[in-house]
Design an enzyme around this catalytic site. Structure first.
Site, PDB file in Angstrom:
ATOM      1  N   TYR A 147      -1.803  -0.173  11.058  1.00 14.91           N
ATOM      2  CA  TYR A 147      -2.020  -0.846   9.767  1.00 14.91           C
ATOM      3  C   TYR A 147      -0.812  -0.661   8.850  1.00 14.91           C
ATOM      4  O   TYR A 147      -0.232  -1.627   8.353  1.00 14.91           O
ATOM      5  CB  TYR A 147      -3.292  -0.302   9.084  1.00 14.91           C
ATOM      6  CG  TYR A 147      -3.368  -0.660   7.610  1.00 14.91           C
ATOM      7  CD1 TYR A 147      -3.488  -1.994   7.200  1.00 14.91           C
ATOM      8  CD2 TYR A 147      -3.304   0.324   6.616  1.00 14.91           C
ATOM      9  CE1 TYR A 147      -3.538  -2.338   5.844  1.00 14.91           C
ATOM     10  CE2 TYR A 147      -3.357  -0.010   5.268  1.00 14.91           C
ATOM     11  CZ  TYR A 147      -3.474  -1.341   4.882  1.00 14.91           C
ATOM     12  OH  TYR A 147      -3.509  -1.668   3.547  1.00 14.91           O
TER      13      TYR A 147
ATOM     14  N   THR B 197       0.822  -1.214   0.000  1.00 17.67           N
ATOM     15  CA  THR B 197       0.000   0.000   0.000  1.00 17.67           C
ATOM     16  C   THR B 197       0.858   1.266   0.000  1.00 17.67           C
ATOM     17  O   THR B 197       1.981   1.273   0.525  1.00 17.67           O
ATOM     18  CB  THR B 197      -0.903   0.008   1.260  1.00 17.67           C
ATOM     19  OG1 THR B 197      -1.463   1.304   1.433  1.00 17.67           O
ATOM     20  CG2 THR B 197      -0.124  -0.329   2.528  1.00 17.67           C
ATOM     21  N   ASP B 198       0.290   2.341  -0.538  1.00 12.41           N
ATOM     22  CA  ASP B 198       1.000   3.639  -0.491  1.00 12.41           C
ATOM     23  C   ASP B 198       1.120   4.167   0.938  1.00 12.41           C
ATOM     24  O   ASP B 198       1.883   5.095   1.206  1.00 12.41           O
ATOM     25  CB  ASP B 198       0.316   4.675  -1.396  1.00 12.41           C
ATOM     26  CG  ASP B 198      -1.108   5.033  -1.000  1.00 12.41           C
ATOM     27  OD1 ASP B 198      -1.664   4.428  -0.062  1.00 12.41           O
ATOM     28  OD2 ASP B 198      -1.680   5.943  -1.654  1.00 12.41           O
ATOM     29  N   GLU B 199       0.348   3.552   1.870  1.00 15.26           N
ATOM     30  CA  GLU B 199       0.379   4.065   3.242  1.00 15.26           C
ATOM     31  C   GLU B 199       1.722   3.816   3.922  1.00 15.26           C
ATOM     32  O   GLU B 199       2.023   4.424   4.946  1.00 15.26           O
ATOM     33  CB  GLU B 199      -0.788   3.484   4.045  1.00 15.26           C
ATOM     34  CG  GLU B 199      -2.105   3.761   3.338  1.00 15.26           C
ATOM     35  CD  GLU B 199      -3.345   3.656   4.191  1.00 15.26           C
ATOM     36  OE1 GLU B 199      -3.238   3.711   5.413  1.00 15.26           O
ATOM     37  OE2 GLU B 199      -4.428   3.545   3.593  1.00 15.26           O
TER      38      GLU B 199
ATOM     39  N   LYS C 277       1.947  -3.378   7.347  1.00 15.82           N
ATOM     40  CA  LYS C 277       2.193  -3.613   5.914  1.00 15.82           C
ATOM     41  C   LYS C 277       3.673  -3.386   5.587  1.00 15.82           C
ATOM     42  O   LYS C 277       4.269  -4.119   4.789  1.00 15.82           O
ATOM     43  CB  LYS C 277       1.308  -2.702   5.052  1.00 15.82           C
ATOM     44  CG  LYS C 277      -0.171  -3.005   5.115  1.00 15.82           C
ATOM     45  CD  LYS C 277      -0.551  -4.383   4.590  1.00 15.82           C
ATOM     46  CE  LYS C 277      -0.413  -4.508   3.094  1.00 15.82           C
ATOM     47  NZ  LYS C 277      -0.882  -5.841   2.622  1.00 15.82           N
TER      48      LYS C 277
HETATM   49  P1  NAD Z   1     -10.234  -6.625   2.556  1.00 15.72           P
HETATM   50  O1  NAD Z   1     -10.178  -6.301   4.010  1.00 15.72           O
HETATM   51  O2  NAD Z   1     -11.467  -6.322   1.772  1.00 15.72           O
HETATM   52  O3  NAD Z   1      -9.949  -8.183   2.345  1.00 15.72           O
HETATM   53  C1  NAD Z   1      -8.947  -8.877   3.021  1.00 15.72           C
HETATM   54  C2  NAD Z   1      -9.209 -10.364   2.851  1.00 15.72           C
HETATM   55  O4  NAD Z   1      -8.172 -11.087   3.534  1.00 15.72           O
HETATM   56  C3  NAD Z   1     -10.540 -10.842   3.447  1.00 15.72           C
HETATM   57  O5  NAD Z   1     -11.210 -11.699   2.536  1.00 15.72           O
HETATM   58  C4  NAD Z   1     -10.121 -11.594   4.711  1.00 15.72           C
HETATM   59  O6  NAD Z   1     -11.028 -12.644   5.054  1.00 15.72           O
HETATM   60  C5  NAD Z   1      -8.770 -12.123   4.299  1.00 15.72           C
HETATM   61  N1  NAD Z   1      -7.902 -12.404   5.454  1.00 15.72           N
HETATM   62  C6  NAD Z   1      -7.620 -11.586   6.498  1.00 15.72           C
HETATM   63  N2  NAD Z   1      -6.801 -12.202   7.359  1.00 15.72           N
HETATM   64  C7  NAD Z   1      -6.523 -13.411   6.836  1.00 15.72           C
HETATM   65  C8  NAD Z   1      -5.713 -14.503   7.245  1.00 15.72           C
HETATM   66  N3  NAD Z   1      -5.017 -14.456   8.393  1.00 15.72           N
HETATM   67  N4  NAD Z   1      -5.649 -15.597   6.456  1.00 15.72           N
HETATM   68  C9  NAD Z   1      -6.359 -15.666   5.290  1.00 15.72           C
HETATM   69  N5  NAD Z   1      -7.154 -14.670   4.866  1.00 15.72           N
HETATM   70  C10 NAD Z   1      -7.229 -13.554   5.622  1.00 15.72           C
HETATM   71  O7  NAD Z   1      -8.969  -5.914   1.935  1.00 15.72           O
HETATM   72  P2  NAD Z   1      -8.751  -5.291   0.487  1.00 15.72           P
HETATM   73  O8  NAD Z   1      -9.193  -3.890   0.499  1.00 15.72           O
HETATM   74  O9  NAD Z   1      -9.293  -6.211  -0.530  1.00 15.72           O
HETATM   75  O10 NAD Z   1      -7.150  -5.292   0.424  1.00 15.72           O
HETATM   76  C11 NAD Z   1      -6.462  -6.395  -0.145  1.00 15.72           C
HETATM   77  C12 NAD Z   1      -4.970  -6.121  -0.053  1.00 15.72           C
HETATM   78  O11 NAD Z   1      -4.648  -4.917  -0.727  1.00 15.72           O
HETATM   79  C13 NAD Z   1      -4.467  -5.953   1.379  1.00 15.72           C
HETATM   80  O12 NAD Z   1      -3.209  -6.553   1.471  1.00 15.72           O
HETATM   81  C14 NAD Z   1      -4.357  -4.440   1.543  1.00 15.72           C
HETATM   82  O13 NAD Z   1      -3.363  -4.105   2.488  1.00 15.72           O
HETATM   83  C15 NAD Z   1      -3.955  -4.043   0.146  1.00 15.72           C
HETATM   84  N6  NAD Z   1      -4.349  -2.683  -0.275  1.00 15.72           N
HETATM   85  C16 NAD Z   1      -5.628  -2.249  -0.080  1.00 15.72           C
HETATM   86  C17 NAD Z   1      -5.986  -0.973  -0.524  1.00 15.72           C
HETATM   87  C18 NAD Z   1      -7.394  -0.456  -0.386  1.00 15.72           C
HETATM   88  O14 NAD Z   1      -7.635   0.713  -0.695  1.00 15.72           O
HETATM   89  N7  NAD Z   1      -8.364  -1.257   0.025  1.00 15.72           N
HETATM   90  C19 NAD Z   1      -5.037  -0.157  -1.143  1.00 15.72           C
HETATM   91  C20 NAD Z   1      -3.728  -0.653  -1.327  1.00 15.72           C
HETATM   92  C21 NAD Z   1      -3.409  -1.923  -0.884  1.00 15.72           C
HETATM   93  P1  TYD Z   2     -10.220   5.175   4.453  1.00 18.30           P
HETATM   94  O1  TYD Z   2     -11.251   4.844   3.420  1.00 18.30           O
HETATM   95  O2  TYD Z   2     -10.367   4.634   5.818  1.00 18.30           O
HETATM   96  O3  TYD Z   2      -8.812   4.789   3.821  1.00 18.30           O
HETATM   97  P2  TYD Z   2      -7.314   5.109   4.403  1.00 18.30           P
HETATM   98  O4  TYD Z   2      -7.405   5.761   5.713  1.00 18.30           O
HETATM   99  O5  TYD Z   2      -6.725   3.753   4.485  1.00 18.30           O
HETATM  100  O6  TYD Z   2      -6.673   5.981   3.384  1.00 18.30           O
HETATM  101  O7  TYD Z   2     -10.131   6.760   4.578  1.00 18.30           O
HETATM  102  C1  TYD Z   2      -9.900   7.561   3.454  1.00 18.30           C
HETATM  103  C2  TYD Z   2      -9.950   9.021   3.886  1.00 18.30           C
HETATM  104  O8  TYD Z   2     -11.272   9.329   4.318  1.00 18.30           O
HETATM  105  C3  TYD Z   2      -9.040   9.327   5.043  1.00 18.30           C
HETATM  106  O9  TYD Z   2      -8.513  10.651   4.881  1.00 18.30           O
HETATM  107  C4  TYD Z   2      -9.967   9.295   6.245  1.00 18.30           C
HETATM  108  C5  TYD Z   2     -11.278   9.767   5.672  1.00 18.30           C
HETATM  109  N1  TYD Z   2     -12.480   9.197   6.316  1.00 18.30           N
HETATM  110  C6  TYD Z   2     -13.488  10.036   6.805  1.00 18.30           C
HETATM  111  O10 TYD Z   2     -13.393  11.269   6.709  1.00 18.30           O
HETATM  112  N2  TYD Z   2     -14.570   9.475   7.415  1.00 18.30           N
HETATM  113  C7  TYD Z   2     -14.706   8.127   7.549  1.00 18.30           C
HETATM  114  O11 TYD Z   2     -15.730   7.677   8.135  1.00 18.30           O
HETATM  115  C8  TYD Z   2     -13.690   7.279   7.033  1.00 18.30           C
HETATM  116  C9  TYD Z   2     -13.793   5.798   7.171  1.00 18.30           C
HETATM  117  C10 TYD Z   2     -12.598   7.863   6.420  1.00 18.30           C
END
Ligand code: NAD
Ligand code: TYD
Length: 341
Positions: A148, A124-126, A152
């Site tokens: 988080y 992630t970019d985080e 990562k």
């Molecule tokens: P999500 O929370 O929707 O899904 C995560 C999945 O992993 C779920 O299906 C959960 O059941 C499974 N899981 C969790 N713990 C587990 C374990 N111990 N063993 C097996 N399965 C397990 O997450 P997402 O948004 O789909 O993100 C997927 C990946 O992409 C993650 O690694 C996240 O860090 C990364 N990512 C997410 C974003 C975003 O904006 N959502 C951005 C950049 C990177």
């Molecule tokens: P989020 O979707 O939780 O992603 P991340 O924090 O991993 O980037 O949040 C995106 C942005 O939105 C972040 O600046 C926090 C803000 N945010 C709110 O203002 N209200 C909310 O209820 C949530 C969940 C996020």
């Protein structure tokens, strides 16, 4: 490369990826390994259960015996599994360290033992932390600030260790904030859409000025596919769209598309340690031939429509456990009108 383990494939990005991947590569076989936490959902994989090149295994990436058995029958691991929500990591960080760091190590060890051809870590970019100005490039130092993002970054460090110590063929992608179909309604975009549909307030942290580089999940998934096939081994690739959208703009767009009043915007206490800005330089991945298809306004509109048309998918998720989290996170009772658990 033909037989893939996709961990976390029942989550938001993983399930979108598996659909795209099976269609794009007619000779690939996919085993999804997923623990089905609150964020994992077999409905995300609806229609794939009978697919001849797909199988689902319920299990934990932290289980070395299970992972070893599956890795023996595979050529590659694509690690999407993670605890993924910043706000939950502030409430209960332990599961993040367990899955995102220890779980990544378990997978690396199995990939090493079975001589896998690739290990792709979805990061992630985080991990760059808050970025005051400019765009993060892949060589910038990591400065994670939430449990988080720190977990990562810890996972990434394990991946580098296995590259350098054991010559494991690894690549890492660093995606920016994803949105699109099947995103659990705790992240800002699906939370705001589903709350607005029900005329519930949209809780905006602080001033709503924090900036994110939102990317449509389809663009992200195609980027992962490009990096898997064309990325240089041992390298990292940023997968962001390069734009800048703040929380107010997300709320305004959602309300406008749904025809709801701006009075639904509700400013609430800021997130502790809130990273105010992420922004990626995506030129390294684009140089591999990756192209973006969505801009944020059109992608957001499409996503709002998807949630409007798929209430069957998200309504059951906004029940007991969700409102328990809501209460703790927003330090408030569920909004008046929230459905009972
Ligand atoms: P999500 O929370 O929707 O899904 C995560 C999945 O992993 C779920 O299906 C959960 O059941 C499974 N899981 C969790 N713990 C587990 C374990 N111990 N063993 C097996 N399965 C397990 O997450 P997402 O948004 O789909 O993100 C997927 C990946 O992409 C993650 O690694 C996240 O860090 C990364 N990512 C997410 C974003 C975003 O904006 N959502 C951005 C950049 C990177
Ligand atoms: P989020 O979707 O939780 O992603 P991340 O924090 O991993 O980037 O949040 C995106 C942005 O939105 C972040 O600046 C926090 C803000 N945010 C709110 O203002 N209200 C909310 O209820 C949530 C969940 C996020």
């Amino acid at each position: 490369m033909r037989r893939f383990i996709v961990t976390g494939g029942a989550g938001f990005i993983g399930s979108n990826f598996v659909r795209m991947f099976l269609e794009a590569h007619p000779d690939y076989e996919v085993t999804v390994l997923d623990k089905l936490t609150y964020a994992g959902n077999l409905e995300n994989l609806k229609g794939l259960q009978d697919h001849p090149r797909f199988r689902f295994v319920k299990g934990d990436i932290c289980d070395p015996g299970l992972v070893d058995g599956l890795a023996a029958e595979a050529d590659c691991i694509l690690n999407f599994a993670a605890e993924s929500h910043v706000d939950r990591s502030l409430l209960e960080p332990g599961a993040f360290i367990q899955t995102d760091v220890f779980g990544t190590w378990v997978l690396l060890e199995a990939a090493k033992k079975h001589g896998h051809e690739r290990f792709l870590q979805v990061s992630t970019d985080e991990v760059y932390g808050h970025v005051d100005e400019g765009r993060s490039t892949e060589t910038d130092p990591l400065a994670p600030r939430s449990p988080y993002s720190a977990s990562k970054a810890g996972g990434e460090m394990q991946v580098w260790a296995y590259r350098d110590s054991f010559e494991l063929p690894v690549v890492i992608t660093r995606g920016s904030n994803n949105y699109g179909p099947y995103q659990y309604p705790e992240k800002i975009i699906p939370l705001f859409i589903t709350n607005a549909v029900d005329d519930l307030p949209l809780p905006i942290y602080g001033t709503g000025k924090a900036l994110r580089d939102y990317i449509h999940v389809d663009d992200h998934c195609r980027g992962i596919d490009v990096v898997l096939h064309k990325g240089q081994l041992g390298e990292t690739y940023n997968l962001g769209a390069g734009g800048q959208t703040d929380g107010n703009q997300v709320a305004d767009t959602v309300l406008e598309v749904l025809g709801k009043p701006s009075t639904l915007k509700q400013f609430v206490a800021d997130r502790p340690g809130h990273d105010y800005r992420y922004c990626l330089d995506n030129s390294k991945a684009r140089a591999l031939g990756w192209e973006l298809e969505y801009d944020v306004p059109s992608g957001l509109r499409q996503t709002v429509r998807w949630y409007q048309e798929n209430e069957w998918w998200w309504r059951p998720l906004k029940s007991g456990e969700f409102w328990e989290f809501y209460k703790r996170n927003y330090r408030a009772a569920p909004p008046a009108g929230a459905p009972a658990g």
